[in-house]
Structures are given as C-alpha cells and as structure tokens.
Design an enzyme around this catalytic site. Structure first.
Site, PDB file in Angstrom:
ATOM      1  N   ASP A  50      -4.769   8.163  -4.639  1.00 44.43           N
ATOM      2  CA  ASP A  50      -3.857   8.646  -5.663  1.00 44.43           C
ATOM      3  C   ASP A  50      -3.582  10.134  -5.482  1.00 44.43           C
ATOM      4  OD1 ASP A  50      -2.631   8.872  -8.446  1.00 44.43           O
ATOM      5  OD2 ASP A  50      -3.424   6.834  -8.539  1.00 44.43           O
ATOM      6  N   HIS A  86      -2.765  11.792 -12.676  1.00 46.05           N
ATOM      7  CA  HIS A  86      -2.696  10.351 -12.485  1.00 46.05           C
ATOM      8  C   HIS A  86      -3.955   9.801 -11.828  1.00 46.05           C
ATOM      9  CE1 HIS A  86      -1.281   6.405 -10.947  1.00 46.05           C
ATOM     10  NE2 HIS A  86      -0.634   6.409 -12.081  1.00 46.05           N
ATOM     11  N   SER A 244      -0.481   0.724 -13.652  1.00 43.50           N
ATOM     12  CA  SER A 244      -1.449   1.597 -12.987  1.00 43.50           C
ATOM     13  C   SER A 244      -2.822   1.402 -13.613  1.00 43.50           C
ATOM     14  CB  SER A 244      -1.045   3.065 -13.141  1.00 43.50           C
ATOM     15  OG  SER A 244       0.028   3.400 -12.322  1.00 43.50           O
TER      16      SER A 244
END
Length: 395
Positions: A50, A86, A244
């Site tokens: 990520d 994220h 996600s």
C-alpha cells in the site's frame, strides 16, 4: 495499462477515541473478545502492499517490521510520510492493538510487514509485482492488497506468474473487489486465479451499494463505517467505507485462524473459511462469493474441515486444470470477516438474486445493479467528493 482504482475507500464523519469500540461494530458481531481468548494472530506476518505504514502510532508501536519501499527505495515503514493514511489504516484494521483508545484490529497479535508500492500514484504494476514477491520471500503468510485495476495481456500474464509464485510459497493473497458498484470481470489482482477477492457488506449484513461484484468475488466482509486515522492528520480519527477495509478484515481473519492452527497450509485456512462462510442461497454467488467470513465458526464452534493441504479449494471449485500446489513456507514468521451477522454470530448473508425481502435465516442484500454508486471509477489519487484514490501510469 488502464487506470487503477486503488484506495477504494471513502471518508465519513470523524470518530473520537472515546467511542472507538462502538464504532468498530464488526468486532462485536464476530465475537472478537471470545475469539481473542483462542487466538490473536500471534506468529503470523501480514504484508500490507500500500502507501506505507506509520509505525509511530500507539496502536502499531512495536508491531511493524522494517519492510521495503518499492516506490522510492528504502524501508517500507514510512512513518510520517504516509499522508493519505491508506496503508496505515489497513494495518490498523488488521493488527491494531486498540491502545490509548485507538483502533483495534481483528488480529491484534499479528505482525505487519509494510511494503510501499506507491504514494499518491502508482509507477505502474512493477512496484506491486515486486512487492508480492518480496513479501513472500520475507516471511509473510498473508498479503493484503487493498487496491486494483485493469491490466493488458502482458501484465495479466505477469500477474498470474507472480500469484503462482506466492501460492507455491504458501501465502494467501486477499484483494479488494472494487467500489464501482457494478459487475466487473477483469480486476487485477482480485480476479487473478489464486487471489482471494473480497467485497463489502454493511452493518446489517447487506452487500454495500458500492461493492463491485462478479464471478471473481470469493467472500464479503465489513466495509462500512470502518474507523481509522484521518488523511493528512494522524492525530484524528475518521470513519471510512470501502472494499479496501473488507480485504483488510479478511486478511486479518486468515491470520487469526492461522495462528490457532499454525501447521495448516494456506489451502486449509482458505478451505475452512469457505466452508464456514455465512450465506442464504446457492454459492458461489457473484455478489457474495461463498458468503460472509465467520471466524467464530472455526475458532469457537470447531467447524470446517481443513482437508487436503496441497489443493487450493477455490481453484479446485473453479475447475482449474492445474491448481498450483502449495507447501508451507519455511520463512521465519514474526509476531510483534468477520461475523457481520449479529450478536449470535449465526446469521447468514443472502444472495442478491433472492434479496427482495429479508427472512429469518439472515439478512437481505441490496439490489446493487439497480442502485450502483460509481464512486471510485475516476483517475487520480486526491480528494474528489471525499474519495481518496490512486492512479497508475505505464511503467
């Protein structure tokens, strides 16, 4: 290569540390407190491919390995530089400890291997493919990829080769199905044989309107009102939704089950997840795959037959002529979805084709095709109507 729909996460109103546990509704739904008496994920390393992972957060302190940064080189543990948060939020959903009123992950005992594959934009698929191989070569039994997109023919072959390598090394790869709210076919890496694709359900067990669906979907997991650290401000909490987080919850669930059965292979962990998934109607379904992940059925009820350690159950079910044979990885392991069916943990997700009305056995699914919300089909990795997303350019 076409645009990558990557973060697949949307910010919601801010949460506070005081009510963090109430915000994490899925932990109670999956009987997390009882599960943690049996297993916590200890001994299992989960790689997060990520934007990097901020190891300075209280919930992740001492849990994050050095990792690798394939975006700019160096360590994958990027600390303050993970502006988007994220990757950090995926790590929190998987293995956060909840200390100081913070986010608690589904597998709070698991270790996190951060593999940074991009910041606000990918440099093509190269960093992701490198990251997968790096992760399995450095002890990751579970790989979380909360991103995806489309690939050309050459890239598709490269993806398959990379996934086959990971499978043969004994790793499980979980990937987000996407947030376009429509039926899809070729979503990479989610649709690659050997990858476990995860869609999203809400607090009532219904498939989320934004959750992409298709024959490639294998499971669904919570993806609504997921708490995490706000983009660009690690000291504040925000709520998010997206596949996600569903993929992260599925990754953490696999780590939880695996830590209780460390001698099982990836295939056995995956098989019991399939056999105990909650559903009401025929499966696999293009909306829910084999159903809602339910670790309590495995760890508390003792259900699920691990079966043949060398046969991938998903590939076998799909009739693959040459399902890769996996062997337990000899790499060292480092230790530093949930039920979503109500307090009883016995409810079932229902196939969208039978979802006109709820029944006593479970929860109805939304008619996604009739009310699709295309929120992530844009290019770029910025804020557009509250959506954080990344794009890819040719490598």
């Amino acid at each position: 290569m076409s645009a990558v729909v990557a973060t697949w996460t949307v910010a919601a109103p801010a949460a506070t540390a005081d009510d963090m546990r109430s915000r994490q509704w899925y932990l109670d739904a999956m009987k997390a407190d009882e599960l943690w008496k049996v297993a916590t994920g200890k001994g299992i390393t989960v790689a997060v491919l990520d934007t990097g992972v901020d190891s300075t957060l209280p919930e992740l302190r001492g849990k994050v390995l050095p990792g690798r940064n394939f975006d700019t080189g160096g360590l994958g543990r990027v600390d303050e530089k993970d502006r988007d948060r994220h990757g950090t939020n995926m790590a929190l959903a998987i293995a956060g400890t909840g200390v100081d009123g913070g986010v608690k992950g589904i597998a709070p005992g698991a270790g996190i291997l951060p593999v940074k594959t991009g910041d606000y934009a990918f440099n093509g698929w190269k960093t992701m493919l490198q990251g997968v191989r790096y992760a399995v070569d450095n002890g990751a039994r579970v790989i979380n990829i909360s991103s995806g997109g489309v690939a050309d023919e050459a890239e598709a072959r490269e993806w398959q080769s990379t996934v086959d390598y990971a499978v043969q090394k004994g790793a499980l790869i979980f990937a987000a199905s996407g947030n376009d709210g429509r039926e899809r076919r070729n979503v990479y890496p989610a649709s690659v044989p050997g990858v476990v694709a995860v869609g999203a359900v809400d607090t009532k067990g219904k498939v989320a309107k934004f959750s992409d669906y298709g024959s490639y979907v294998d499971f669904v997991a919570p993806g609504i009102e997921m708490p995490g650290r706000c983009p660009n401000d690690k000291n504040k909490f925000c709520g998010f939704w997206g596949t996600s987080h569903s993929a992260a919850i599925a990754s953490g669930t696999a780590a939880l089950i695996w830590s209780a059965h460390p001698d099982w292979t990836r295939n056995q962990v995956l098989r019991v997840m399939m056999e105990t998934a909650g559903h009401d109607g025929p499966v696999p379904s293009k909306y829910i795959g084999y159903g809602t992940i339910r670790p309590a059925q495995v760890l508390l009820e003792g259900k699920g037959n691990p079966g043949d350690p060398n046969v991938d159950p998903l590939l076998a079910a799909q009739g693959a002529s040459k399902a890769p044979t996996s062997k337990p990885s000899n790499a060292s392991q480092t230790s530093p979805s949930p039920e979503n069916t109500g307090a009883s943990g016995n409810g079932q997700a229902k196939d969208n084709n039978q979802a006109a009305e709820p029944d006593e056995g479970g929860f109805p699914l939304w008619a996604i095709a009739a009310s699709a919300v295309a929120v992530v089909a844009l290019i770029g990795f910025g804020v557009v109507a509250g959506v954080r997303r990344r794009a890819s350019t040719d490598a």
